[in-house]
Scaffold this active site. Structure first.
Site, PDB file in Angstrom:
ATOM      1  N   TYR A  61      29.871 -27.306 -23.936  1.00  0.00           N
ATOM      2  CA  TYR A  61      28.518 -27.407 -23.405  1.00  0.00           C
ATOM      3  C   TYR A  61      27.964 -28.813 -23.608  1.00  0.00           C
ATOM      4  O   TYR A  61      27.775 -29.269 -24.742  1.00  0.00           O
ATOM      5  CB  TYR A  61      27.589 -26.385 -24.054  1.00  0.00           C
ATOM      6  CG  TYR A  61      28.020 -24.945 -23.942  1.00  0.00           C
ATOM      7  CD1 TYR A  61      28.965 -24.538 -22.992  1.00  0.00           C
ATOM      8  CD2 TYR A  61      27.495 -23.970 -24.779  1.00  0.00           C
ATOM      9  CE1 TYR A  61      29.366 -23.218 -22.884  1.00  0.00           C
ATOM     10  CE2 TYR A  61      27.885 -22.643 -24.681  1.00  0.00           C
ATOM     11  CZ  TYR A  61      28.824 -22.274 -23.743  1.00  0.00           C
ATOM     12  OH  TYR A  61      29.228 -20.965 -23.648  1.00  0.00           O
ATOM     13  N   PRO A 213      25.119 -12.334 -18.584  1.00  0.00           N
ATOM     14  CA  PRO A 213      24.877 -11.071 -17.879  1.00  0.00           C
ATOM     15  C   PRO A 213      23.999 -11.221 -16.642  1.00  0.00           C
ATOM     16  O   PRO A 213      23.904 -10.288 -15.846  1.00  0.00           O
ATOM     17  CB  PRO A 213      24.202 -10.200 -18.942  1.00  0.00           C
ATOM     18  CG  PRO A 213      23.648 -11.159 -19.935  1.00  0.00           C
ATOM     19  CD  PRO A 213      24.577 -12.317 -19.958  1.00  0.00           C
TER      20      PRO A 213
END
Length: 355
Positions: A61, A213
């Protein structure tokens, strides 16, 4: 916030975990967000106040900068929080600084510890399957890191079912500590994990931690049949993932989420989180936010309890096709299914018109 044991370990983690992919927003991650230290510090405090004491990051990241931002945000709070990080994606052009080799794992952990400003990580992941490194090397190295006190537990991410089983089986049969969790992609639209990964995790005692999600920005409520992603979002900012094989299917899922959201005076992301959270075989869920307002909204989704008919409406909108051997087993052997897979076979039977 509820706490659950991670796999067969004694580590108790919150059902919601805060992901840090929006932290820093540099080195190719600009579209994911730009949470800087001051905001990250407040978001960590908000999370802890809500009972979310675990934070997930990766050396990938922002090429390490997300770890630095998280490290600054937890300074003085290390004894109150759990940290997970990952390695495995190519970090630069060096041929040995990638994958699940001993060389990369040993080098990566030291670099992550320095960026995070800590001397140990609670949970360390192999970020993706490395088919060119022997499983023995990966398992033994992770065990060595545990013995050295640099990590407490380890896991895998983005593995196939057979790769997970191969890794776990080698560890158990050779007296090694196996992975306690897998981090996998699972959304109301992307349901492929139901074929193998979710049942495999339950059968092996490996917790299934869910990443993204909301479908990497697909299910934020800002995208729909007549709504294109704004430029200041991941999907509007050129983010390459995820692959969508049926755009109409995505819109059908969004329609279902919007219908249920209206019932609860909630948002599409809140309903998506609530649905994934309560699905069978699902362990912790990694949430994320670009700002404090989004974080507050996402945390509030934990209080939403969907009714059975609402859960089924969303489930039916994107039920996976019963590919072989699943259609064959649903047709001929559903009564012999293990508890972890029975719910999926029963759903396939509905698709096939079977009783």
């Amino acid at each position: 916030m509820d706490y659950i044991n991670l796999g067969k370990s004694g580590l108790r983690v919150p059902k919601y975990i805060l992901g840090t992919i929006p932290f820093s927003g540099t080195n190719g991650f600009e579209a994911a967000g730009n949470v800087q230290e001051n905001t990250a510090n407040r978001m960590v405090d908000m999370s802890i106040d809500a009972g979310i004491n675990m934070f997930d990051t990766a050396n990938l990241y922002s090429k390490g900068n997300a770890e630095k931002v998280l490290g600054a945000a937890i300074r003085g709070k290390r004894d109150k929080v759990l940290i997970s990080s990952k390695t495995g994606f190519p970090f630069d052009s060096h041929p040995n600084e990638r994958g699940a080799s001993r060389n990369n794992l040993m080098k990566s952990i030291d670099e992550s510890l320095e960026r995070l400003g800590t001397d140990y990580i609670d949970l360390y992941f192999v970020h993706l399957w490395d088919g060119q490194t022997p499983v023995e090397e990966t398992v033994e190295t992770m065990n060595d890191l545990i013995k050295a006190g640099k990590i407490r537990h380890w896991g895998v991410s983005n593995y196939s079912g057979w790769a997970l089983a191969k890794t776990h089986t080698f560890a158990e049969q050779n007296g090694k500590i196996p992975p306690v969790t897998q981090q996998i992609y699972y959304t109301p639209e992307a349901r492929e994990s139901e074929y193998e990964l979710l049942p495999a995790g339950a059968e092996l005692g490996v917790s299934s931690m869910i990443w993204s999600p909301l479908g990497e920005g697909l299910l934020t409520g800002k995208i729909g049949r007549d709504k294109e992603a704004p430029e200041d979002t991941r999907q509007g900012g050129g983010w390459p993932e995820p692959w969508i094989y049926d755009q109409e299917r995505l819109y059908t899922v969004i329609d279902a989420l919007e219908e249920v959201a209206a019932n609860h005076n909630a948002t599409v992301p809140q309903i998506a989180y609530a649905w994934v959270r309560d699905r069978p075989n699902v362990g912790p869920v990694v949430i994320a936010a670009r700002n404090e307002e989004q974080l507050e909204e996402n945390i509030a989704s934990y209080k939403i309890k969907l009714k059975r008919d609402e859960q089924e409406l969303i489930e039916a909108a994107a039920r996976p096709a019963p590919f072989y051997p699943h259609w064959h087993r649903a047709m001929n052997g559903a009564d012999q299914a293990s508890p972890s897979e029975k719910v999926y076979l029963d759903a396939y039977k509905k698709t096939m018109g079977l009783k």
